[in-house]
Write a protein that holds these residues in place. Structure first.
Motif, short mmCIF file in Angstrom:
data_model
loop_
_atom_site.label_atom_id
_atom_site.label_comp_id
_atom_site.label_asym_id
_atom_site.label_seq_id
_atom_site.Cartn_x
_atom_site.Cartn_y
_atom_site.Cartn_z
N LEU A 646 0.67 -1.20 -0.04
CA LEU A 646 -0.04 -0.03 0.10
C LEU A 646 0.95 0.94 -0.01
CD1 LEU A 646 -2.40 -1.01 2.24
CD2 LEU A 646 -2.57 -1.17 0.30
N ALA A 647 1.84 1.04 1.00
CA ALA A 647 2.90 2.21 0.70
C ALA A 647 3.72 2.96 -0.26
CB ALA A 647 4.11 2.05 1.70
N ASN A 648 4.26 1.90 -1.00
CA ASN A 648 4.68 2.01 -2.17
C ASN A 648 3.73 1.33 -3.54
OD1 ASN A 648 7.61 1.88 -1.82
ND2 ASN A 648 6.72 0.29 -0.22
N LYS A 649 2.95 1.58 -3.54
CA LYS A 649 1.46 1.63 -4.54
C LYS A 649 2.06 2.87 -5.66
CE LYS A 649 -3.30 1.86 -6.24
NZ LYS A 649 -4.52 2.90 -6.44
N ASP A 650 2.17 4.09 -5.85
CA ASP A 650 3.31 4.94 -6.47
C ASP A 650 4.34 4.19 -7.00
OD1 ASP A 650 0.81 6.44 -6.03
OD2 ASP A 650 1.98 7.85 -4.73
#
Length: 736
Positions: A646-650
């Motif tokens: 979720l934190a590294n989705k971008d």
């Protein structure tokens, strides 16, 4: 993600990144790749020349049947799980424009390794790096994990070679030798031999073969393999690697995204991979002569791809009568057992977080088995599938009976197996449920019978007498409920008129009432009474009308009947199944695929979507779909994603493939199998099949069933964007 060792710092400019270049043009697959290392001499042990054997078998079939009949195609539903020693050249040329050379087959065989006792895997680097599924290794990860950590749930990464963690008890097996032993296995057997005689002779022959193989190849593990239900036998020799170490595994929810609801379905979004390393003499195995190169771009739609792995078991040569038995008895009974165990384990897992951690691998395994067996059962309840099976069997019998020699040898085998199937309708439930069922009073009663049995040794009688007075004979609470469930299931399968069931239930209607009534009426809960009864001897025990002893005598009689009947039925079934296999082999030779046997096979297919639910399933899914499914379910289990995702989705390229499907023929045991292309590059990793694939266990259909595979691009996105596994990426891409 759990890290082992110091983080390796690398600037963005020198990190190993997968190239996004176009795929290179294919070389002519008929021309040997001069860059290929010739397999070491060990791989040629006992191997017969592939094409000479194929031509010989074809000649035998033609001489028996005549050219027209041998060439006539018939759909027996046997699928396409090809043994490496008998790849049908004409078939591959027709469907793929490609004939694997012996060099190609040797290289693929040696790079493909059996993982543990029920999965597949492959070497994917020159340094013994092994790729498989997370679900194939998570039990071993759980055992290796320190008590204060949870590597199954949170993942693991060894940053350095010395940080790779030993996985105790895990082995991988490499197939290095094959020999046709059909003649040796059937030595001394004549058409006049009885079923028992044939079984005994074949067992004796097998023991001689294995003893000889052990003497000639003490450093290898030998196994006899029964193909075509005994129509053909092979001796396989394996090199076993016993030192396996964990390199990298993702979060459980990375590999198991969607959980049980998504299991055996597609579209799918699981990234189910793990990397281990094989060691020998304390050093990484030198696999430079046999490994698959990793292609991060994967395959293209419509491309020919090949799955090389160890499918566990299919039952496509079973007769129609045998499938009816499975439909009515075996499969629903297995589901009863799975359902009961799963309910019990789920209840125990709710006791504490530690209990859930310990029971998690078992629960996940049972959930997988439950859905698989539901699919198998649905298959044999499918009228269309059963009609195809009946038609295929009728055509096979017609061909056998059309030839006087074959008719004499094999013509009555189907009727003999129908008789066996009828016997098993009562034998199988009896074997399963004529037991103590967890009832303490029945366990005591059985011990009393043994304590006065003059046929047993004095030591055995003494131990039985001691057992008859040990433990608590009273049932209550959760234990009472669990045993009552066992008893209800036993009554359903044995029938209310069974002597054992009648003795247990008496006049009671409910199992729990029957158990409470048994405790009230029986005196075997009194240790002093039991001891006194045993001292009075066999006559007193036989004359006793204690309800627990009455039930135990009925149980003992059933067990004794089963001991005599089971080996007779099993021997008859094996012999007549072999006769049908021999008939199929005589008619078609190696032009048809044998059933899966848990041994190495090559399955061909095409990358292709399929129609479903009134629409079309795309051949691949993307990270857009993964995150979309996560959002649609509010990040709730089992559609939740680990925090790093979720934190590294971008950072994730959402257009990259996650999973894809192909028409390869797979079954349980293929988990962890590499999907390769004609150039022997890894273009995928098998981790599941769609729900329609399960019925292929009994009759192969290639229209909708699919293998479901992790796309290599998804593995690369995970390793580079989520886990920072740069050492591993460099090794996979040959840049280390």
């Amino acid at each position: 993600m759990t890290w082992r060792g110091r983080p390796r710092t690398m600037s963005n400019s020198n990190r190993c990144r997968p190239k996004r270049s176009r795929r290179k043009p294919r070389r002519n697959p008929r021309v040997n790749d001069t860059g290929t290392t010739v397999p070491h001499e060990e791989t040629r042990i006992m191997r017969k020349t592939l094409w000479s054997r194929t031509l010989l078998l074809a000649a035998l079939a033609l001489s028996l049947l005549g050219p027209a009949r041998a060439q006539q195609e018939v759909d027996l539903g046997l699928g396409k799980m090809w043994p490496f020693e008998s790849i049908p050249a004409d078939y591959f040329e027709k469907h793929h424009g490609f004939v694997p050379t012996q060099e190609w087959l040797d290289a693929v065989r040696l790079a493909s390794i059996r993982f543990g006792s029920g999965c597949s895997s492959s070497f994917v680097s020159p340094k013994g790096l092994v790729m498989t599924n997370h679900h194939c290794v998570r039990d071993f990860i759980a055992k290796a994990c320190p008590p204060d950590q949870d590597w199954v749930k949170n993942g693991f990464l060894a940053k350095r070679l010395e940080d790779e963690v030993p996985l105790e008890g895990l082995t991988v097996q490499q197939l290095v030798g094959m020999e046709d032993i059909t003649e040796a296995m059937n030595a001394g057997i004549t058409p006049e031999d009885s079923v028992d005689t044939i079984a005994a002779k074949r067992q004796a022959n097998e023991e001689k073969i294995l003893q000889k193989a052990g003497e000639e190849h003490p450093d290898l593990t030998a196994r006899t393999v029964k193909l075509y239900q005994g129509g053909k036998f092979e001796l396989y020799l394996y090199k076993v690697f016993t030192d396996l170490r964990l390199v990298c595994s993702p979060h459980l929810q990375t590999s198991h995204f969607g959980g049980d609801p998504d299991n055996f379905t597609y579209p799918r979004f699981g990234i189910d991979f793990t990397f281990c390393r094989a060691y020998e003499d304390g050093k990484p195995v030198d696999s430079s002569a046999y490994y698959f190169k990793f292609d991060p771009e994967g395959a293209e739609e419509g491309e020919s791809v090949f799955v090389t792995g160890n499918p566990g078991r299919t039952e496509r040569l079973l007769t129609y009568a045998q499938l009816e038995y499975k439909r009515d008895v075996e499969l629903p009974m297995i589901l009863d057992i799975i359902d009961t165990r799963l309910a019990t384990m789920r209840a125990r897992a709710q006791a504490s977080e530690e209990a859930e951690k310990q029971l998690r691998p078992g629960i996940l395994g049972l959930e997988n088995a439950q859905k698989a067996y539901r699919g198998y059962w649905a298959g044999v309840k499918d009228a269309e599938l059963m009609a195809k099976k009946k038609a295929a069997e009728a055509e096979l019998r017609r061909r056998v009976n059309a030839d006087p020699k074959l008719a004499k040898l094999y013509g009555d085998a189907w009727d003999a197996l129908a008789k066996v199937a009828d016997q098993k309708r009562t034998l199988t439930p009896s074997l399963r449920y004529h037991r103590t069922l967890g009832i303490p009073l029945i366990s005591r009663a059985m011990a009393v019978l043994d304590a006065v049995n003059e046929k047993l040794s004095e030591e055995a009688r003494s131990e039985a007498a001691s057992k008859a007075t040990r433990g608590d004979a009273h049932l209550e609470g959760g234990r009472l409920a669990a045993v009552a469930t066992n008893l209800e299931v036993a009554r359903r399968w044995l029938g209310s008129d069974d002597a054992y069931i009648q003795a247990l239930f008496g006049n009671a209607e409910k199992a729990e009432s029957a158990l409470r009534g048994l405790e009230k009426r029986s005196r075997l809960g009194d240790a002093a009474f039991v001891q006194g009864l045993i001292e009075k001897g066999a006559g007193a025990v036989a004359a006793s009308d204690d309800p627990a002893l009455v039930a135990a005598r009925a149980l003992r009689a059933a067990i004794d009947r089963n001991k005599q009947l089971q080996p007779e039925v099993a021997a008859a079934e094996n012999v007549h199944k072999a006769r049908i296999g021999q008939a199929v082999f005589a008619l078609f030779g190696t032009s048809v695929s044998p059933d899966a046997t848990g041994t190495l096979r090559l399955s061909d297919g095409k990358v292709r979507g399929f129609p479903y639910n009134g629409t079309i399933a795309p051949w691949f899914t993307t990270f857009y779909g993964l995150y979309g499914r996560n959002v649609a379910f509010g990040n709730k289990h089992p559609f939740d994603l680990p925090e790093p995702w979720l934190a590294n989705k971008d950072k994730i390229d959402l257009s990259r493939p996650v999973d894809f499907v192909a028409t390869n023929d797979i079954i349980g045991g293929n988990s962890g199998s590499p999907v390769i292309d004609k150039d022997r590059h890894v273009v995928g990793l098998v981790f599941d099949g769609n729900i329609e694939m399960l019925a292929n266990n009994f009759f192969y259909r290639g229209d909708i069933p699919r293998s479901v595979n992790v796309h290599p691009a998804a593995i690369m996105e995970a390793l580079t964007k989520i886990y920072g596994a740069w050492r591993l990426v460099a090794e996979l891409l040959g840049q280390d």
